[in-house]
Scaffold this motif. Structure first.
Motif, mmCIF file in Angstrom:
data_model
loop_
_atom_site.group_PDB
_atom_site.id
_atom_site.type_symbol
_atom_site.label_atom_id
_atom_site.label_comp_id
_atom_site.label_asym_id
_atom_site.label_seq_id
_atom_site.Cartn_x
_atom_site.Cartn_y
_atom_site.Cartn_z
ATOM 1 N N ALA A 176 0.804 -1.158 0.160
ATOM 2 C CA ALA A 176 -0.037 -0.053 0.243
ATOM 3 C C ALA A 176 0.538 1.173 0.152
ATOM 4 O O ALA A 176 0.518 2.337 -0.201
ATOM 5 N N CYS A 177 2.168 1.226 0.200
ATOM 6 C CA CYS A 177 3.106 2.011 0.434
ATOM 7 C C CYS A 177 3.886 1.947 -0.653
ATOM 8 O O CYS A 177 4.814 3.037 -0.985
ATOM 9 N N ASP A 178 3.577 1.367 -1.946
ATOM 10 C CA ASP A 178 4.578 1.272 -3.041
ATOM 11 C C ASP A 178 4.673 2.371 -3.672
ATOM 12 O O ASP A 178 3.893 3.122 -3.855
ATOM 13 N N LYS A 179 5.978 2.746 -4.392
ATOM 14 C CA LYS A 179 5.876 4.137 -5.134
ATOM 15 C C LYS A 179 4.969 4.154 -6.473
ATOM 16 O O LYS A 179 4.957 5.353 -7.082
ATOM 17 N N GLU A 180 5.072 3.232 -6.587
ATOM 18 C CA GLU A 180 3.782 2.334 -8.203
ATOM 19 C C GLU A 180 2.834 2.982 -8.117
ATOM 20 O O GLU A 180 2.064 2.163 -7.315
ATOM 21 N N ALA A 181 1.648 3.842 -8.504
ATOM 22 C CA ALA A 181 0.395 4.454 -8.208
ATOM 23 C C ALA A 181 -0.546 3.249 -8.634
ATOM 24 O O ALA A 181 -1.873 2.489 -8.171
ATOM 25 N N TRP A 182 -0.298 2.437 -9.824
ATOM 26 C CA TRP A 182 -0.441 1.271 -9.882
ATOM 27 C C TRP A 182 -0.778 -0.210 -9.108
ATOM 28 O O TRP A 182 -1.721 -0.617 -8.881
ATOM 29 N N ILE A 183 0.209 -0.492 -8.313
ATOM 30 C CA ILE A 183 0.558 -1.412 -7.422
ATOM 31 C C ILE A 183 -0.556 -0.856 -5.923
ATOM 32 O O ILE A 183 -1.260 -1.518 -5.814
ATOM 33 N N ARG A 184 -0.447 0.067 -5.877
ATOM 34 C CA ARG A 184 -1.249 0.916 -4.960
ATOM 35 C C ARG A 184 -2.774 0.625 -5.433
ATOM 36 O O ARG A 184 -4.227 0.160 -4.443
ATOM 37 N N TRP A 185 -2.804 0.867 -6.567
ATOM 38 C CA TRP A 185 -4.755 0.967 -7.030
ATOM 39 C C TRP A 185 -4.635 -0.916 -6.683
ATOM 40 O O TRP A 185 -5.958 -1.029 -6.262
ATOM 41 N N THR A 186 -4.294 -1.627 -7.342
ATOM 42 C CA THR A 186 -4.536 -3.816 -7.554
ATOM 43 C C THR A 186 -4.805 -3.725 -5.709
ATOM 44 O O THR A 186 -5.851 -4.474 -5.721
ATOM 45 N N VAL A 187 -3.758 -3.109 -4.714
ATOM 46 C CA VAL A 187 -4.238 -2.857 -3.356
ATOM 47 C C VAL A 187 -5.233 -2.986 -2.826
ATOM 48 O O VAL A 187 -5.730 -3.294 -2.037
ATOM 49 N N ALA A 188 -5.602 -1.209 -3.134
ATOM 50 C CA ALA A 188 -6.938 -0.609 -3.084
ATOM 51 C C ALA A 188 -8.557 -1.734 -3.226
ATOM 52 O O ALA A 188 -9.647 -1.395 -2.479
ATOM 53 N N ARG A 189 -8.082 -2.341 -4.614
ATOM 54 C CA ARG A 189 -9.292 -3.102 -4.967
ATOM 55 C C ARG A 189 -9.024 -4.469 -4.639
ATOM 56 O O ARG A 189 -10.599 -5.092 -4.078
ATOM 57 N N ASN A 190 -7.990 -5.222 -3.456
ATOM 58 C CA ASN A 190 -8.091 -6.289 -2.979
ATOM 59 C C ASN A 190 -8.897 -6.448 -1.812
ATOM 60 O O ASN A 190 -8.884 -5.550 -0.620
ATOM 61 N N GLU A 191 -9.502 -6.951 -1.414
ATOM 62 C CA GLU A 191 -10.348 -7.183 -0.637
ATOM 63 C C GLU A 191 -9.925 -8.204 0.798
ATOM 64 O O GLU A 191 -10.876 -8.039 1.649
ATOM 65 N N ASN A 192 -8.999 -8.376 0.644
ATOM 66 C CA ASN A 192 -8.049 -8.546 1.625
ATOM 67 C C ASN A 192 -6.959 -7.492 2.676
ATOM 68 O O ASN A 192 -6.724 -8.160 2.930
ATOM 69 N N THR A 193 -7.665 -7.082 1.737
ATOM 70 C CA THR A 193 -6.647 -4.755 2.263
ATOM 71 C C THR A 193 -7.076 -4.744 4.051
ATOM 72 O O THR A 193 -8.416 -4.760 3.714
ATOM 73 N N PRO A 194 -6.311 -5.066 4.482
ATOM 74 C CA PRO A 194 -6.820 -4.455 5.860
ATOM 75 C C PRO A 194 -7.465 -3.341 6.275
ATOM 76 O O PRO A 194 -6.962 -2.463 5.475
#
Length: 204
Positions: A46-64
């Motif tokens: 969630a703290c990755d420098k790449e916005a695309w990666i943060r986007w995938t994390v934001a969509r993941n239902e397991n993200t705390p």
């Protein structure tokens, strides 16, 4: 190859944690998408420098929830929008995102079926047509607010009201008399369907 391994739901969580530190953004992104990625790993991504990666994390239902709270303040509107669409995003966070400056974020909040009725009612007055259309189609939308949206100047908003199962009989009756042919005929059709369903239930 590493990207496909990271996407594979059978990949062990330990391996996914290792791949989350990969130099390739495609690999890290795949880890963020994987439904079996552990919460701690997703929190790190969630703290990755790449916005695309943060986007995938934001969509993941397991993200705390703590990570979602951080991502809700992301500089990239697409990331915040992904948080707004996550079914596990807390309602308090959805209420905050409903006030976001980016129309895409507000549109996604308006579409989320977990968004509280009070927040939906506020979004019913949004200046963006897409927001009002999504609100009008949300199954959690209160009947009272749908009455107001039935008189919206936008055709798409009124059409969404007709198709909303929460729209009251009186509102549908009103829409069955408007000039717009498609809305008028659809309202009549819905009224007939409801009457038929009511009669069927009585016979039972």
């Amino acid at each position: 190859v590493r990207q496909f391994v990271a996407l594979n739901e059978n990949t062990p969580t330990k391996a996914l944690s290792d791949l989350a530190r990969d130099k390739s953004w495609r690999v890290r992104s795949a880890v963020g998408i994987n439904k079996n990625t552990k919460a701690e790993t997703l929190a790190m991504l969630a703290c990755d420098k790449e916005a695309w990666i943060r986007w995938t994390v934001a969509r993941n239902e397991n993200t705390p929830k703590e990570a979602l709270a951080v991502l809700a303040q992301d500089e990239d509107g697409r990331v915040r929008s992904a948080v707004a669409g996550n079914i596990n995003t807390p309602i308090e966070l959805l209420s905050v995102l409903a006030q976001d400056k980016h129309w895409l974020v507000r549109q996604t909040v308006a579409k989320n079926e977990n968004t509280p009725k009070e927040t939906l009612a506020v979004l019913a007055d949004d200046c963006d047509l897409g927001v009002r259309q999504n609100v009008a189609g949300n199954k959690n939308m209160p009947k009272e607010a749908l009455v107001k949206l039935a008189g919206d100047r936008d055709y798409g908003v009124r059409k969404a009201v007709v198709n909303n199962p929460n729209t009251s009989y009186n509102t549908l009756l009103m829409l069955s008399k408007v000039k717009a042919v498609e809305i008028r005929e659809k309202a009549k059709e819905v009224l007939k369907e409801r009457a038929l369903k009511a009669n069927t239930n009585k016979e039972r």
